[in-house]
Design a protein around this motif. Structure first.
Motif, PDB file in Angstrom:
ATOM      1  N   UNK A 864       0.873  -1.180   0.000  1.00  0.00           N
ATOM      2  CA  UNK A 864       0.000   0.000   0.000  1.00  0.00           C
ATOM      3  C   UNK A 864       0.918   1.241   0.000  1.00  0.00           C
ATOM      4  N   UNK A 865       0.701   2.128  -1.001  1.00  0.00           N
ATOM      5  CA  UNK A 865       1.459   3.375  -1.093  1.00  0.00           C
ATOM      6  C   UNK A 865       0.539   4.528  -0.739  1.00  0.00           C
ATOM      7  N   UNK A 866       0.958   5.307   0.258  1.00  0.00           N
ATOM      8  CA  UNK A 866       0.177   6.440   0.761  1.00  0.00           C
ATOM      9  C   UNK A 866       0.951   7.707   0.389  1.00  0.00           C
ATOM     10  N   UNK A 867       0.384   8.526  -0.587  1.00  0.00           N
ATOM     11  CA  UNK A 867       1.147   9.663  -1.121  1.00  0.00           C
ATOM     12  C   UNK A 867       0.234  10.853  -1.362  1.00  0.00           C
ATOM     13  N   UNK A 886      -4.656   4.193   7.574  1.00  0.00           N
ATOM     14  CA  UNK A 886      -3.739   5.274   7.224  1.00  0.00           C
ATOM     15  C   UNK A 886      -4.218   6.547   7.885  1.00  0.00           C
ATOM     16  N   UNK A 887      -3.308   7.475   8.219  1.00  0.00           N
ATOM     17  CA  UNK A 887      -3.734   8.710   8.896  1.00  0.00           C
ATOM     18  C   UNK A 887      -4.555   9.610   7.967  1.00  0.00           C
ATOM     19  N   UNK A 888      -5.443  10.387   8.588  1.00  0.00           N
ATOM     20  CA  UNK A 888      -6.233  11.367   7.827  1.00  0.00           C
ATOM     21  C   UNK A 888      -5.297  12.490   7.388  1.00  0.00           C
ATOM     22  N   UNK A 889      -5.341  12.888   6.113  1.00  0.00           N
ATOM     23  CA  UNK A 889      -4.454  13.965   5.647  1.00  0.00           C
ATOM     24  C   UNK A 889      -4.706  15.263   6.392  1.00  0.00           C
ATOM     25  N   UNK A 890      -3.607  15.962   6.730  1.00  0.00           N
ATOM     26  CA  UNK A 890      -3.743  17.267   7.377  1.00  0.00           C
ATOM     27  C   UNK A 890      -4.054  18.362   6.358  1.00  0.00           C
ATOM     28  N   UNK A 891      -3.397  18.293   5.193  1.00  0.00           N
ATOM     29  CA  UNK A 891      -3.586  19.307   4.138  1.00  0.00           C
ATOM     30  C   UNK A 891      -3.868  18.614   2.822  1.00  0.00           C
ATOM     31  N   UNK A 892      -4.839  19.110   2.078  1.00  0.00           N
ATOM     32  CA  UNK A 892      -5.096  18.632   0.716  1.00  0.00           C
ATOM     33  C   UNK A 892      -5.619  17.200   0.685  1.00  0.00           C
ATOM     34  N   UNK A 893      -5.423  16.571  -0.456  1.00  0.00           N
ATOM     35  CA  UNK A 893      -5.912  15.226  -0.695  1.00  0.00           C
ATOM     36  C   UNK A 893      -4.745  14.266  -0.869  1.00  0.00           C
ATOM     37  N   UNK A 913      -8.863   8.188  -3.604  1.00  0.00           N
ATOM     38  CA  UNK A 913      -8.474   9.506  -3.122  1.00  0.00           C
ATOM     39  C   UNK A 913      -9.196   9.783  -1.812  1.00  0.00           C
ATOM     40  N   UNK A 914      -8.455  10.251  -0.790  1.00  0.00           N
ATOM     41  CA  UNK A 914      -9.054  10.590   0.502  1.00  0.00           C
ATOM     42  C   UNK A 914      -8.699  12.020   0.840  1.00  0.00           C
ATOM     43  N   UNK A 915      -9.504  12.635   1.730  1.00  0.00           N
ATOM     44  CA  UNK A 915      -9.317  14.035   2.091  1.00  0.00           C
ATOM     45  C   UNK A 915      -9.552  14.195   3.577  1.00  0.00           C
ATOM     46  N   UNK A 916      -8.909  15.191   4.167  1.00  0.00           N
ATOM     47  CA  UNK A 916      -9.118  15.456   5.596  1.00  0.00           C
ATOM     48  C   UNK A 916     -10.399  16.218   5.854  1.00  0.00           C
TER      49      UNK A 916
END
Length: 940
Positions: A864-867, A886-893, A913-916
């Motif tokens: 799994x690649x988280x980028x 995986x952690x929730x993104x702090x900024x952007x997607x 695609x995930x977003x905070x």
């Protein structure tokens, strides 16, 4: 057709508008010259002639052609002998063995476009084969080829050298001005002769172009001044040959003066000029209403209405004809002023002259008389009635004001017309310009003032050397004074040499004018010298003469000579004899020139005010040749194949050739040997010679040196260099071949080094079981490497691998062949992402398990690649589960990529695609190829 009327009732012919249509044209009945006639109530005209021809190209005879045997090194001509044809615009090529393999022309082989023959300067073994002449006619778009001619070169132990012998010779040629002319010249000889062109006693035309390794001279858009004798010279080290022939330039007729529509009075005489130029000089003939009327100059006397009609003047020579058409109208009428009445008011200046025109339309020409008021006027010292009816009055006074009437009368009637003459004050220059003297860059003022009749507007016009100054175009240098009435002063700013001369101020009204002139002297750098001539051409110097240019009112202090060669477009100052060329000299010598080099020369004059413009360049000349005086540099070499000695050097540039037939002499001997072995290299651009000797021991120490030579002699040898002959190829095979399978497309090969010191590297050959060994692929590594990775292999496939050592002399024996199987391919199905759930500060991504197919590797886990979105790098996770947090993104997607992993490599990618900001429902963004999956794995 052929001066016979065409029967348009015949069904073979039809006319559409003015066009003639011939149905099913036939050569016997329809070939010939055609023209058409067009007529109306005013007359008839004839068109120019058109020729109808029928083209053809017969096949070659069916008989076999005899084989040709010739010794290597001897020149050869294979005859084409084209079949009957028309027109004579054929193009020729030669086939080698089969269609469509055509001979490529080069310095050694040439196909004449005059007769189609194939010329080979000297035959080589590579020329062996079957040859066929291929002929094409562009006019009828047809091609034919001859039976094949077998060519068999015969080897000769000692190849002989032969002098140049020109076999393709151009003949005296008649060319039409404006057309292109092609001359051919090719020579047999061994070695291949060099070909040079020149125009005898004259410079080559600027539009001349040499191609086909010197065999073709083409002159584009040939002009009359290009006529003359042309020479082709072929030369090799055994001798030279020359051929000359003349080009005669002729010209199609061209009008100097041609007829136009003309109106003539009845009973008058007419001379109708019709003049043409051409080469040969055209003859003139006339048609009237389409039929032959006269030859040469046309003069008609006592014109009547019968002379009216359509006339055609035809100028023709051997190259064609040109037509000029015009209508002749005969006029007869009483005088009338309706079309051209007299001026109602004419102004004239006191003390001057006036011309009052009287031009009624009348035929025949009327007689004229004049009156002023009731007084009849007769010719006197002040008054003159012209033949065309105009009235001239000289030395005008106020008493000449009044009403004037012109009377015109002929045998068909009479008429009169009246106008008024008004007298004004004369215009006079009151302050004329004065002579001035300035230096380049300074300002000058030319004064001018005038008096005039106050009822009229005054204008000042300035001219320089008779040409009116255009102040709109010359506003950067010229200004006028508009502030004072009756003043026309001229200011010349930043005066240049071109502004010197006679300035004339003209004060002008609509009635008269007055002028005054003065001279402006502008002192500056000298003008360009003229007539540069080259004499007494030697190897390193030439004599120049020139004529003195304008000194621009400041004595010339010195001259300098500049040169330009074919090596550069820049002009450079030349050393001269004497070193300082004084201003009163008109000859000097340019010295320290390069032998056998093409030069142009120009001369520049200098005075106290600066250096002037250069003269026009001289004709291009070539200095005489001399033996080389520079040795080749960087002599070295070594290496190469078994039993070879490779010698290298840096070839001398063109400026050091110093003569024709330039080449190199290579000398070498074993270290400590007594006699030098010498060989000749005739190609001036080659810096390498390979000597082969089966008795030569590997890695033998040699001394080598190189010198240049030309047709004038030999140059000095270079410094002696020490090199070694080629070493033997490796004799040992690598051992302990080991192979590790990395994935479905990669394996790693390792081996044990051979002990020989001459090894430069290793070559790995590998091939699939389904392929032949001859199709093996190769990978080379340096002698320092113990392993190599083989990539882009097929999955689940048996491969055979072998390793061998190599050096510059060749390859050593191969190792034992090792067989290996690549792993099955990675899973082709992407993981199906079934949910993306937000839980606190993390996302939980879940996917279905990927089941491998029978021909695919078993899934051993997931990557799994988280980028961040838009970037390629990120954090890589590995798991055996079907989900990951995986952690929730702090900024952007962010993008989450999931792929299956197996022994065969990584599978296809699924991504989401995930977003905070808020929860994102599952979505599949796309698939990537397995190869990209592998790349991503290694990158992260």
């Amino acid at each position: 057709m052929n001066n016979w009327d065409i029967d348009l009732t015949n069904e073979r012919y039809s006319m559409v508008g003015g066009n003639l249509v011939i149905n099913n044209p036939d050569k016997l009945r329809d070939a010939g010259k055609y023209f058409c006639l067009a007529s109306n109530i005013y007359g008839m005209v004839r068109s120019t002639e058109a020729t109808l021809s029928f083209g053809y190209l017969d096949p070659f005879p069916p008989e076999e052609r005899v084989e040709v045997k010739v010794k290597e090194g001897i020149g050869l001509v294979l005859l084409c002998d084209p079949p009957y044809h028309f027109p004579d615009d054929l193009s020729y090529r030669w086939l080698l063995n089969e269609f469509p393999i055509f001979i490529t022309m080069d310095k050694r082989r040439y196909v004449s476009q005059t007769n189609g023959n194939l010329y080979i300067a000297n035959v080589e073994e590579s020329d062996r084969g079957n040859y066929s002449c291929f002929v094409s006619s562009p006019s009828i778009t047809k091609s034919v080829f001859s039976k094949f001619i077998p060519l068999i070169p015969l080897s000769d132990r000692t190849t002989k050298l032969y002098p140049a012998d020109i076999k393709v010779q151009f003949k005296d040629t008649y060319a039409l001005m404006g057309h292109n002319v092609t001359l051919e010249c090719f020579a047999l000889g061994n070695p291949v002769p060099e070909i040079r062109w020149r125009k005898v006693l004259e410079p080559m035309p600027s539009t001349a172009e040499i191609s086909m390794s010197g065999a073709v001279l083409k002159i584009f858009n040939i002009q009359l001044e290009d006529e003359g004798t042309y020479e082709c010279e072929a030369e090799n080290i055994r001798g030279k040959d020359r051929h000359q022939a003349r080009i005669y330039v002729q010209a199609f007729p061209e009008w100097v003066e041609h007829i136009n529509d003309t109106e003539a009075d009845i009973g008058s005489d007419l001379y109708w000029p019709c003049v043409a130029t051409g080469k040969p000089i055209p003859t003139i003939r006339w048609l009237r209403n389409g039929y032959a009327y006269h030859k040469g100059e046309l003069r008609l006397y006592g014109l009547t209405f019968d002379n009216a009609g359509m006339y055609q003047c035809i100028a023709e020579n051997a190259h064609g004809a040109i037509y000029a058409n015009a209508e002749l109208k005969i006029l007869a009428m009483a005088p009338t002023f309706e079309m051209n009445p007299m001026k109602k008011k004419t102004l004239a200046a006191k003390g001057g002259r006036v011309l009052i025109e009287c031009k009624p339309k009348a035929a025949p020409k009327p007689k004229f008389s004049w009156s002023k008021g009731t007084e009849w006027l007769v010719n006197s010292t002040r008054i003159l009635i012209w033949d065309d009816g105009s009235l001239e009055i000289r030395n005008i006074t106020r008493a000449d004001e009044g009403t004037y009437t012109c009377f015109a009368e002929n045998n068909r009637g009479k008429a009169n017309n009246t106008g008024t003459l008004l007298i004004t004050d004369a215009t006079r220059i009151t302050l004329p310009p004065a002579n001035a003297d300035v230096t380049v860059g300074e300002n000058a003022t030319m004064q001018c003032a005038a008096s005039h009749d106050p009822a009229l507007d005054l204008t000042f016009i300035w001219s320089l050397n008779g040409y009116v100054i255009d102040f709109n175009k010359e506003n950067s240098h010229y200004m006028r004074n508009f502030m004072i009435d009756s003043n026309g002063d001229l200011l010349i700013k930043n005066a240049q040499l071109k502004h010197a001369g006679r300035y004339t101020c003209t004060a002008q009204t609509i009635v008269d004018n007055s002028s005054a002139s003065a001279d402006l002297v502008v002192r500056g750098p000298p003008g360009p010298p003229g007539g540069v001539r080259i004499e007494d051409i030697r190897d390193t110097s030439v004599a120049l003469t020139w004529s003195r240019g304008s000194d621009n009112h400041s004595p010339i202090s010195k001259y300098s000579i500049q040169t330009k060669t074919i090596l550069s477009d820049d002009w450079k100052d030349s050393k001269t004899d004497p070193p300082n060329i004084e201003g009163n000299m008109e000859s000097a010598r340019a010295v320290d020139l390069i032998p056998w080099m093409e030069y142009e020369f120009r001369v520049v004059a200098t005075n106290i005010l600066g250096t002037g413009e250069p003269s026009l360049p001289s004709n291009r000349i070539k200095t005489e040749g001399a033996a080389p005086n520079v040795a080749p540099s960087d002599v070295g070499g070594g290496g190469g194949s078994n039993r070879e000695l490779t010698i290298t050097w840096v070839p001398l540039s063109r400026e050091y050739h110093y003569g024709n037939n330039f080449g190199y002499i290579v000398a070498f001997k074993p270290f400590g040997g007594k006699e030098w072995k010498k060989v000749t290299v005739t190609n001036p651009d080659i810096g390498r010679y390979v000597h082969k000797d089966e008795t030569m021991s590997p890695s033998t120490e040699f001394q080598v040196k190189v010198k240049a030579f030309n047709n004038k002699g030999d140059g000095p040898f270079s410094l002696t260099a020490v090199i070694y002959s080629a070493q033997d190829a490796p004799s040992e095979a690598p051992t302990d071949i080991s192979i590790k399978v990395l994935s479905s497309s990669e394996i790693s090969v390792s081996w044990k080094h051979v002990l020989e010191k001459t090894v430069e590297g290793y070559q790995i050959r590998y091939w699939a079981a389904q392929d032949k060994e001859a199709a093996a692929q190769r990978v080379q590594v340096s002698s320092q490497d113990y392993s190599a990775k083989l990539e882009n292999l097929l999955p689940d496939m048996q491969y055979s691998v072998e390793v061998r050592a190599y050096n510059s002399a060749g390859y050593g024996p191969p190792s034992d062949v090792v067989d290996v199987y690549t792993k099955k391919a990675p899973p082709s199905q992407p993981p199906r992402i079934i949910s993306s759930v937000r839980s606190g500060s993390r996302y939980i991504i879940t996917w279905d398990h990927v089941r491998a197919m029978s021909n695919e590797s078993t899934v051993t886990g997931y990557k799994v690649l988280y980028r961040p979105d838009g970037e390629h790098e990120g954090k890589l996770y590995s798991t055996h589960k079907h989900s990951i947090e995986v952690p929730i993104p702090r900024d952007g997607e962010y993008i989450v990529e999931v792929r299956a992993h197996s022994d065969g490599g990584d599978g296809v990618v699924s991504q989401i695609k995930i977003s905070g900001a808020s929860e994102v429902s599952p979505s599949l963004f796309g698939l990537l190829l397995p190869a990209f999956g592998i790349l991503a794995f290694w990158e992260f």
